[in-house]
Scaffold this active site. Structure first.
Site, short mmCIF file in Angstrom:
data_model
loop_
_atom_site.label_atom_id
_atom_site.label_comp_id
_atom_site.label_asym_id
_atom_site.label_seq_id
_atom_site.Cartn_x
_atom_site.Cartn_y
_atom_site.Cartn_z
N LYS A 65 14.05 -38.10 2.23
CA LYS A 65 14.61 -36.97 2.99
C LYS A 65 16.04 -36.59 2.59
O LYS A 65 16.41 -35.43 2.68
CB LYS A 65 14.59 -37.30 4.50
CG LYS A 65 13.23 -37.21 5.14
CD LYS A 65 13.38 -37.56 6.61
CE LYS A 65 12.17 -37.22 7.42
NZ LYS A 65 12.41 -37.28 8.86
N ASP A 101 12.94 -31.14 12.34
CA ASP A 101 12.92 -32.12 13.44
C ASP A 101 13.63 -31.58 14.67
O ASP A 101 13.20 -31.80 15.80
CB ASP A 101 13.58 -33.44 13.01
CG ASP A 101 12.62 -34.31 12.22
OD1 ASP A 101 11.40 -34.12 12.31
OD2 ASP A 101 13.11 -35.21 11.49
N ALA A 128 21.35 -43.65 16.69
CA ALA A 128 22.31 -42.89 15.88
C ALA A 128 21.79 -42.78 14.45
O ALA A 128 22.56 -42.72 13.49
CB ALA A 128 23.68 -43.57 15.92
N GLY A 129 20.46 -42.77 14.30
CA GLY A 129 19.85 -42.64 12.97
C GLY A 129 19.53 -41.18 12.66
O GLY A 129 20.09 -40.26 13.27
P1 NAP Z 1 16.52 -44.67 11.67
O1 NAP Z 1 17.34 -43.63 10.98
O2 NAP Z 1 16.08 -45.88 10.93
O3 NAP Z 1 17.34 -45.14 12.98
C1 NAP Z 1 16.84 -46.13 13.82
C2 NAP Z 1 17.66 -46.19 15.11
O4 NAP Z 1 17.04 -47.12 16.02
C3 NAP Z 1 19.09 -46.67 14.88
O5 NAP Z 1 19.93 -46.05 15.82
C4 NAP Z 1 18.95 -48.17 15.16
O6 NAP Z 1 20.15 -48.78 15.58
C5 NAP Z 1 17.98 -48.16 16.31
N1 NAP Z 1 17.26 -49.43 16.47
C6 NAP Z 1 16.34 -49.95 15.63
N2 NAP Z 1 15.86 -51.11 16.11
C7 NAP Z 1 16.52 -51.34 17.30
C8 NAP Z 1 16.48 -52.37 18.26
N3 NAP Z 1 15.67 -53.43 18.14
N4 NAP Z 1 17.27 -52.27 19.36
C9 NAP Z 1 18.10 -51.21 19.50
N5 NAP Z 1 18.17 -50.19 18.62
C10 NAP Z 1 17.41 -50.25 17.52
O7 NAP Z 1 15.17 -44.03 12.26
P2 NAP Z 1 14.91 -42.53 12.76
O8 NAP Z 1 14.34 -41.74 11.65
O9 NAP Z 1 16.14 -42.05 13.42
O10 NAP Z 1 13.72 -42.76 13.82
C11 NAP Z 1 13.93 -43.41 15.06
C12 NAP Z 1 12.57 -43.54 15.78
O11 NAP Z 1 12.09 -42.24 16.09
C13 NAP Z 1 11.49 -44.21 14.94
O12 NAP Z 1 10.74 -45.05 15.78
C14 NAP Z 1 10.63 -43.04 14.46
O13 NAP Z 1 9.28 -43.41 14.26
C15 NAP Z 1 10.75 -42.07 15.64
N6 NAP Z 1 10.62 -40.65 15.23
C16 NAP Z 1 9.73 -39.86 15.92
C17 NAP Z 1 9.61 -38.53 15.57
C18 NAP Z 1 8.62 -37.65 16.30
O14 NAP Z 1 8.26 -36.60 15.75
N7 NAP Z 1 8.21 -37.99 17.50
C19 NAP Z 1 10.40 -37.97 14.54
C20 NAP Z 1 11.31 -38.81 13.88
C21 NAP Z 1 11.42 -40.16 14.23
P3 NAP Z 1 21.17 -49.46 14.50
O15 NAP Z 1 22.01 -48.33 13.99
O16 NAP Z 1 21.91 -50.44 15.31
O17 NAP Z 1 20.31 -50.08 13.43
#
Ligand code: NAP
Length: 280
Positions: A65, A101, A128-129
């Site tokens: 991405k 998104d 904050a991802g």
């Molecule tokens: P990402 O960039 O990898 O960010 C992950 C986030 O989750 C970070 O803030 C991370 O915190 C936090 N995290 C991970 N494990 C954790 C834990 N055990 N306890 C507390 N915080 C935790 O991922 P992303 O792309 O932002 O996606 C986040 C989630 O949204 C994923 O599950 C993804 O499948 C879902 N999602 C859904 C959609 C949809 O269309 N519904 C779209 C996009 C994403 P740290 O910074 O501390 O690591």
């Protein structure tokens, strides 16, 4: 025949083919949508194939991405603000990139809960991802005046808020940690889980959604399970909850329209099919 794709590495888990093929069939269109596993070293070659006419466009997922941005000839303002591209298409001989998104998140709430975005409201966003970033850009557009960003790793939230406050020339984004949730929740109008908490039924001990006021909306973008522990606790407390599968469906709409020339509808039938995971 118009060919579209989703690229990622790995890619077999992606629900995008199921989604786009449903629409191709529903509207009786002749195009195709295929999942292509592209390793990082092959990304340039793949985008060259798009530019030479092999595809009309497609979706981009992890880990491409961010890297694909440098290979696009035009980027939307949204893609630049979010810092990632998930939708590609050819237009006037140039490769365009957008990020849908933010649109998917907003359109899901618009559909499920009209008037959710009252002005001057307070939002709490967990995470904050990449997904959090897209949602934060959406919330500022919809007039939220105070947005707390709570993250496990405090520095990541601090960096993200500082960057967004600079981009939007504002002080709306405030970084903090998950431990502050219960203190902040009584003032929240909207609570969004944009972190991975909730996947496979995980729960954060510091986050009690029942502390939110009765009018608050609680939404989770994690959709495996569909009702995460956060949503289940909020629902049992009588709060309005919105699950995350709608964001997945709505974010696909703008791409499909670009490639195949028809704006598809997000229906209950589509939602059921994606949740079932059935492949036609
Ligand atoms: P990402 O960039 O990898 O960010 C992950 C986030 O989750 C970070 O803030 C991370 O915190 C936090 N995290 C991970 N494990 C954790 C834990 N055990 N306890 C507390 N915080 C935790 O991922 P992303 O792309 O932002 O996606 C986040 C989630 O949204 C994923 O599950 C993804 O499948 C879902 N999602 C859904 C959609 C949809 O269309 N519904 C779209 C996009 C994403 P740290 O910074 O501390 O690591």
């Amino acid at each position: 025949m118009e060919r579209a794709f989703v690229i990622g590495h790995p890619i077999s888990h992606s629900k995008s083919p199921l989604l786009h093929r449903h629409w191709l069939q529903e509207y009786n269109l002749g195009g195709t949508y295929e999942a292509v596993d592209v390793e990082p070293a092959d990304l340039v070659a793949f985008t060259n194939a798009i530019k030479s006419g092999a595809f009309i466009g497609g979706n981009v997922t992890i880990p491409h991405k961010e890297a694909v941005m440098a290979l696009c000839e035009k980027l939307s303002a949204t893609a630049t603000q979010i810092g990632a591209v998930n939708t590609l298409w050819m237009q006037n001989g140039q490769l365009h990139g957008d990020n849908t998104d933010k649109y998917g998140f907003l359109a899901n709430l618009d559909q499920q809960c009209p008037k959710w975005d009252a002005q001057n409201s307070v939002a709490i966003v967990l995470g904050a991802g990449g997904a959090a970033r897209a949602i934060l850009v959406g919330l500022i557009e919809r007039g939220y005046q105070t947005i707390y960003v709570l993250n496990r790793t405090a520095e990541r939230a601090q960096r993200l808020c500082a960057e967004l406050n600079t981009v939007f020339q504002t002080k709306i984004f405030s970084p903090t940690t998950l431990q502050d949730f219960n203190k902040l929740a009584p003032n929240a109008d909207l609570i969004v889980n944009a972190s991975s908490i909730g996947m496979n039924n995980t729960k954060c001990e510091h986050v009690d959604p029942t502390r939110a006021p009765k009018h608050a909306i609680i939404t989770d973008i994690v959709y495996t399970p569909l009702e995460t522990p956060l949503l289940a606790d909020a629902r049992r407390a009588g709060l309005r909850t919105i699950d995350g599968v709608g964001m997945l469906l709505h974010q696909a709409v703008p791409g499909f329209e670009r490639w195949f020339g028809l704006r598809p509808r997000v229906t209950q039938q589509l939602r059921d099919k994606i949740l079932d995971g059935r492949h036609d």
